[in-house]
Design a protein around this motif. Structure first.
Motif, PDB file in Angstrom:
ATOM      1  N   GLU A 193     -44.489  39.043-101.650  1.00  0.00           N
ATOM      2  CA  GLU A 193     -45.005  39.434-102.948  1.00  0.00           C
ATOM      3  C   GLU A 193     -45.335  38.177-103.775  1.00  0.00           C
ATOM      4  OE1 GLU A 193     -42.819  42.925-104.639  1.00  0.00           O
ATOM      5  OE2 GLU A 193     -42.443  41.455-106.194  1.00  0.00           O
ATOM      6  N   GLU A 194     -44.437  37.209-103.710  1.00  0.00           N
ATOM      7  CA  GLU A 194     -44.644  35.974-104.482  1.00  0.00           C
ATOM      8  C   GLU A 194     -45.853  35.203-103.956  1.00  0.00           C
ATOM      9  OE1 GLU A 194     -43.111  35.618-107.231  1.00  0.00           O
ATOM     10  OE2 GLU A 194     -41.760  37.302-106.807  1.00  0.00           O
ATOM     11  N   MET A 195     -46.064  35.279-102.621  1.00  0.00           N
ATOM     12  CA  MET A 195     -47.244  34.636-102.023  1.00  0.00           C
ATOM     13  C   MET A 195     -48.511  35.226-102.634  1.00  0.00           C
ATOM     14  SD  MET A 195     -46.727  32.384 -99.686  1.00  0.00           S
ATOM     15  CE  MET A 195     -45.239  31.710 -99.005  1.00  0.00           C
ATOM     16  N   VAL A 196     -48.511  36.570-102.753  1.00  0.00           N
ATOM     17  CA  VAL A 196     -49.681  37.249-103.304  1.00  0.00           C
ATOM     18  C   VAL A 196     -49.868  36.848-104.769  1.00  0.00           C
ATOM     19  CG1 VAL A 196     -50.656  39.503-103.886  1.00  0.00           C
ATOM     20  CG2 VAL A 196     -49.509  39.165-101.695  1.00  0.00           C
ATOM     21  N   ASN A 197     -48.757  36.791-105.496  1.00  0.00           N
ATOM     22  CA  ASN A 197     -48.829  36.351-106.894  1.00  0.00           C
ATOM     23  C   ASN A 197     -49.387  34.941-106.986  1.00  0.00           C
ATOM     24  OD1 ASN A 197     -47.822  38.700-107.866  1.00  0.00           O
ATOM     25  ND2 ASN A 197     -45.698  37.987-107.963  1.00  0.00           N
ATOM     26  N   LEU A 198     -48.881  34.104-106.067  1.00  0.00           N
ATOM     27  CA  LEU A 198     -49.338  32.712-106.022  1.00  0.00           C
ATOM     28  C   LEU A 198     -50.852  32.666-105.890  1.00  0.00           C
ATOM     29  CD1 LEU A 198     -47.586  30.186-106.084  1.00  0.00           C
ATOM     30  CD2 LEU A 198     -47.665  30.136-103.596  1.00  0.00           C
ATOM     31  N   LEU A 199     -51.351  33.513-104.925  1.00  0.00           N
ATOM     32  CA  LEU A 199     -52.798  33.581-104.702  1.00  0.00           C
ATOM     33  C   LEU A 199     -53.514  34.036-105.971  1.00  0.00           C
ATOM     34  CD1 LEU A 199     -53.294  35.222-101.190  1.00  0.00           C
ATOM     35  CD2 LEU A 199     -53.894  32.919-101.923  1.00  0.00           C
ATOM     36  N   SER A 200     -52.980  35.101-106.621  1.00  0.00           N
ATOM     37  CA  SER A 200     -53.646  35.647-107.803  1.00  0.00           C
ATOM     38  C   SER A 200     -53.758  34.594-108.891  1.00  0.00           C
ATOM     39  CB  SER A 200     -52.886  36.837-108.376  1.00  0.00           C
ATOM     40  OG  SER A 200     -52.353  37.591-107.360  1.00  0.00           O
TER      41      SER A 200
ATOM     42  N   LYS B 110     -48.753  28.787-116.136  1.00  0.00           N
ATOM     43  CA  LYS B 110     -47.432  29.336-116.437  1.00  0.00           C
ATOM     44  C   LYS B 110     -47.027  30.336-115.342  1.00  0.00           C
ATOM     45  CE  LYS B 110     -44.158  29.412-119.603  1.00  0.00           C
ATOM     46  NZ  LYS B 110     -43.423  28.159-119.898  1.00  0.00           N
ATOM     47  N   GLY B 111     -48.008  31.159-114.932  1.00  0.00           N
ATOM     48  CA  GLY B 111     -47.769  32.134-113.869  1.00  0.00           C
ATOM     49  C   GLY B 111     -47.353  31.451-112.580  1.00  0.00           C
ATOM     50  N   LEU B 112     -48.023  30.334-112.257  1.00  0.00           N
ATOM     51  CA  LEU B 112     -47.656  29.582-111.056  1.00  0.00           C
ATOM     52  C   LEU B 112     -46.230  29.051-111.181  1.00  0.00           C
ATOM     53  CD1 LEU B 112     -50.915  27.601-110.200  1.00  0.00           C
ATOM     54  CD2 LEU B 112     -49.759  29.290-108.779  1.00  0.00           C
ATOM     55  N   ASP B 113     -45.859  28.601-112.407  1.00  0.00           N
ATOM     56  CA  ASP B 113     -44.499  28.105-112.630  1.00  0.00           C
ATOM     57  C   ASP B 113     -43.463  29.189-112.326  1.00  0.00           C
ATOM     58  OD1 ASP B 113     -45.496  25.729-113.395  1.00  0.00           O
ATOM     59  OD2 ASP B 113     -45.141  25.973-115.562  1.00  0.00           O
ATOM     60  N   VAL B 114     -43.714  30.384-112.895  1.00  0.00           N
ATOM     61  CA  VAL B 114     -42.755  31.485-112.721  1.00  0.00           C
ATOM     62  C   VAL B 114     -42.649  31.863-111.250  1.00  0.00           C
ATOM     63  CG1 VAL B 114     -42.285  33.896-113.259  1.00  0.00           C
ATOM     64  CG2 VAL B 114     -43.098  32.362-115.037  1.00  0.00           C
ATOM     65  N   THR B 115     -43.828  31.953-110.581  1.00  0.00           N
ATOM     66  CA  THR B 115     -43.820  32.288-109.157  1.00  0.00           C
ATOM     67  C   THR B 115     -43.043  31.235-108.368  1.00  0.00           C
ATOM     68  OG1 THR B 115     -45.998  33.250-109.486  1.00  0.00           O
ATOM     69  CG2 THR B 115     -45.276  32.938-107.228  1.00  0.00           C
ATOM     70  N   GLY B 116     -43.274  29.972-108.730  1.00  0.00           N
ATOM     71  CA  GLY B 116     -42.551  28.881-108.064  1.00  0.00           C
ATOM     72  C   GLY B 116     -41.052  29.032-108.254  1.00  0.00           C
ATOM     73  N   GLN B 117     -40.637  29.364-109.469  1.00  0.00           N
ATOM     74  CA  GLN B 117     -39.206  29.554-109.758  1.00  0.00           C
ATOM     75  C   GLN B 117     -38.636  30.684-108.899  1.00  0.00           C
ATOM     76  OE1 GLN B 117     -37.026  27.998-111.336  1.00  0.00           O
ATOM     77  NE2 GLN B 117     -35.543  29.350-112.349  1.00  0.00           N
ATOM     78  N   ASN B 118     -39.398  31.797-108.774  1.00  0.00           N
ATOM     79  CA  ASN B 118     -38.959  32.924-107.949  1.00  0.00           C
ATOM     80  C   ASN B 118     -38.763  32.503-106.505  1.00  0.00           C
ATOM     81  OD1 ASN B 118     -38.817  34.793-109.945  1.00  0.00           O
ATOM     82  ND2 ASN B 118     -40.867  35.626-109.618  1.00  0.00           N
TER      83      ASN B 118
END
Lengths: 468, 298
Positions: A430-437, A19-27
């Motif tokens: 920031e989104e890249m870092v989220n993506l990694l996390s 779900k987190g990856l989905d949200v990051t992707g949307q961002n």
């Protein structure tokens, strides 16, 4: 605690990470979308029951992670400030545009503007004074005078065109405002339904905020968010949008400047389509109304004053003289002529009253004293020339002030927009870092599942094999 | 002060705003340079516009005064020339009159010859009195007719004619004409009558009458000489006023240029500075916008 609980924990972790990856992707997908506000997954650890049973104990380590929602990270206060600053900017931009239009219509300072045409006309009177019997000089004078009358009418037509253009645009903007208000009402309804169903409506809110920003810039409207998730839009103290209903604004009043000036129709105004009561507006519409009812008619009045000064001074002086045949002078311009219809009435150069002295017997006087007196009118302190110069300078001062205020406000509005963007904009790093996390979280959760699986494998397949 | 969170989009917005600003400054300078004018619309400088409009009007009126002076000089020059030309035959007429007085014993034939010459001088003087400038008889005052005197020497212009003047300065009008009676004497005592009386006295040999006409002739000549001096003085005055107007034209042109036109070196320098600023902004943009974490992640 069941051994299988750990597998279930792993599953919740995998779901949350996905779900987190989905949200990051949307961002990331909307990094450049206008009005998009970044979103963040809100997750919560699932722990012990909040109200434990009376006689039992809970020894579990927790039951994994739970996605509780997708938050929209914009700052409502900053957004509200940006709306207000942009409404002021829209107001000033429109004022600036109106004054720039007036400046372009006047076309000063130049050799070809009305000031130059007036000077040419006064000089032509001097030439007639030098050669009162010369029909060529008299013809030149008449054509120069015609040029002045044409010049005044041209400026007036320019102001009329500015007015009619502004009047049509007023209707267009009103139509846009009504359409936007109706859409905001629909979005209110949709957001309310989504909220009631517990579904996120972040994108709808983004859309609504964009429309609210447009509405505020066009009308200076204020916005109030209600607890149920809907937004109310107010013009003055009356609601334009409340819940799922939108009121409608209509424009009334004269469609032509001439109707307004003749008193045939009232000046343009905005009213509520339902009640007919007056609408209080700011922003672009407010500035447009001000231009249509104040600024432009004011400058037309000033131009009429210039016209009247020219008309009366020339007519009075010309009527005091005698023409080439010894007849008393007539009026050069029609009495009561305004900037809209001023024209030269004399076509025969012999009718130009250059002489100040009556004929002696049948011998018409060839003195050019009246022409010289007319030529000197250009330097009169209270004449048309100085009135026109004052008009040009006043327009310049007003336009300069408007330009400066606009520049300052543009800076302020840009900072306010930057603050909105700073709070709600997408930073791709920031989104890249989220993506990694989230990716790492997913990998780790998968590892947890594998570990439990291997543990169970040991328990199921390898226990009880002693001595085999 | 809160630490602002920077996003790629806000950076792009800032950068675009900065580029827009430096480009619009370039455009403004470009407009000034290509038009050569610092004031292209009143709001560029309302005070400058006020000066420019006033200076233009003042410039135009001074140019007109200079042209009026040219016209006035034409009138005065023609008058001066005409009067100078008229004096010679009048002096000859005086000589003849004096000869007629001294030669009392001369025969009737000789006196008739002198009388004939006086008649010729009178006709010539009438022609001179009808001299025109640009189609107008210069001694006719404000008459709209083509001649100032008829062939019998009777004045045709208006009895009480207003002076013909040229405006050559604020509230400064200089008279540029002389009427026939002023130059040739009032009707009845004018030079034409004096000359015909002289011819008649010569023919009749009336010495006493000839003595009287000699006095009138002398008075006429000295009157005309005085008028000639006055014309010369007026000519000088018009020339001086014209020079003043011309000087004013050149100083006003300079002042208008100061107000309205650009300072070329300063503007070119400003343009170069603006260009450098614009290029720096572009270069900075190229460096700042490109890098992303994506470049450094496997």
């Amino acid at each position: 605690v069941s051994d299988f609980a750990a597998l279930s924990i792993g599953l919740t972790a995998l779901t949350a990470a996905r779900k987190g990856l989905d949200v990051t992707g949307q961002n990331i997908a909307n990094a450049n979308t206008d009005g998009y506000t970044r979103q963040r997954l809100v997750q919560q650890a699932v722990g012990a029951p909040i109200t434990p049973a009376l006689w039992s104990t809970y020894t579990g380590a927790g039951s994994g992670v739970q996605v509780t929602g997708i938050a929209r990270l914009g700052d409502e206060f900053v957004t509200a400030r940006a709306r207000i600053e942009n409404a002021t900017l829209a107001d000033l931009t429109q004022r600036q545009a109106t004054l720039a239009g007036v400046e372009n219509t006047l076309g000063e300072p130049s050799d070809t503007g009305l000031a130059g045409q007036l000077t040419d006309m006064w000089n032509a009177w001097h030439d007639v004074a030098n050669a009162p019997g010369d029909l060529a000089a008299r013809s030149v004078l008449l054509s120069r005078t015609t040029a002045v009358a044409d010049g005044i009418r041209t400026v007036r037509q320019g102001l009329d065109a500015l007015w009619s253009g502004g009047r049509q645009q007023l209707d267009t903007v009103v139509a846009q405002v009504n359409a936007d208000a109706a859409t905001v009402a629909e979005l209110n309804q949709a957001i309310l339904r989504h909220d009631n169903a517990g579904e996120p409506a972040n994108e709808l809110r983004d859309q609504r905020d964009s429309l609210l920003a447009d509405l505020a810039a066009r009308t200076g409207a204020t916005v109030r968010y209600v607890a149920d998730g809907t937004a109310e839009v107010y013009l003055g103290s009356s609601a334009l949008v409340r819940g799922n209903t939108a009121a409608e604004v209509a424009s009334t009043g004269a469609a032509q400047l001439s109707d307004m000036r003749s008193g045939a129709a009232a000046g343009p105004a905005l009213v509520w389509a339902g009640s007919g009561g007056p609408v209080s507006v700011g922003g672009e519409l407010g500035a447009r109304l001000e231009g249509l009812t104040g600024t432009l008619p004011g400058y037309v009045d000033r131009l009429d004053a210039v016209t009247a000064a020219l008309r009366d001074a020339v007519n009075a002086a010309h009527s005091a003289g005698y023409d080439l045949d010894g007849n008393p002078g007539t009026t050069m311009f029609a009495a009561g002529a305004t900037s809209a219809d001023i024209a030269v009435q004399i076509t025969d150069p012999r009718r130009v009253a250059a002489a100040a002295h009556p004929p002696s017997g049948t011998d018409a006087s060839l003195d050019g004293d009246n022409a010289a007196a007319l030529g000197a009118l250009g330097r009169a302190d209270t004449g048309a020339d100085s009135a026109y110069r004052q008009l040009v300078v006043d327009v310049g001062v007003a336009a300069q002030a408007a330009n400066r205020r606009h520049d300052v406000q543009a800076d302020i509005a840009q900072r306010a927009d930057a603050a909105v963007d700073s709070a709600g904009g997408v930073n791709t790093d920031e989104e890249m870092v989220n993506l990694l996390s989230y990716q790492r979280a997913y990998q780790a959760a998968a590892r947890v599942t594998t570990a439990v699986d291997e543990m169970l494998d040991t328990l199921i397949n390898r226990t009880g094999m002693v001595g085999r | 002060v809160s630490i602002e969170r920077i996003t790629q989009r806000s950076m792009a917005t800032h950068t675009l705003a900065g580029l827009q600003q430096s480009l619009s400054r370039l455009g403004e300078l470009q407009e000034q340079l290509s038009g050569g004018r610092a004031i292209n619309r009143p709001s560029d400088s309302p005070t400058g516009t006020a000066s420019a409009l006033a200076l233009r009007a003042e410039l135009a009126v001074n140019q007109q005064w200079s042209r009026n002076a040219d016209d006035g000089l034409g009138w005065l020059g023609t008058t001066d020339q005409t009067l100078t030309n008229a004096l010679d035959p009048l002096r000859r007429a005086r000589d003849l009159t004096v000869a007629g007085l001294n030669g009392g014993a001369a025969g009737a034939d000789a006196r008739e010859a002198m009388a004939l010459e006086i008649d010729q001088i009178r006709q010539g003087l009438i022609g001179t009195a009808n001299t025109t400038h640009l189609g107008r008889p210069i001694f006719g005052g404000t008459t709209s007719g083509a001649t100032a005197y008829d062939s019998n020497g009777a004045y045709l212009g208006p009895a009480a004619a207003p002076p013909i003047t040229r405006v050559i300065g604020a509230n400064t009008a200089v008279r540029v004409d002389l009427t026939g009676p002023e130059v040739f004497g009032a009707a009845g005592q004018d030079l034409f009558t004096t000359l015909s009386d002289t011819a008649a006295a010569l023919r009749s040999g009336d010495t006493a009458a000839l003595q009287g006409t000699l006095g009138r002739l002398d008075a006429g000549i000295s009157g005309m000489t005085a008028r000639l001096a006055a014309v010369g003085a007026n000519y000088n005055r018009v020339q001086q006023l014209q020079q003043a107007a011309k000087d004013r034209v050149s100083s006003l042109t300079g002042a208008l240029s100061d107000v309205e036109n650009i300072d070329l070196p300063a503007t070119v320098l400003a343009l170069n500075l603006a260009q450098v600023a614009n290029q720096a902004a572009l270069a900075a943009t190229a460096r700042v916008i490109t890098p992303s974490l994506a470049d450094f992640l496997r």
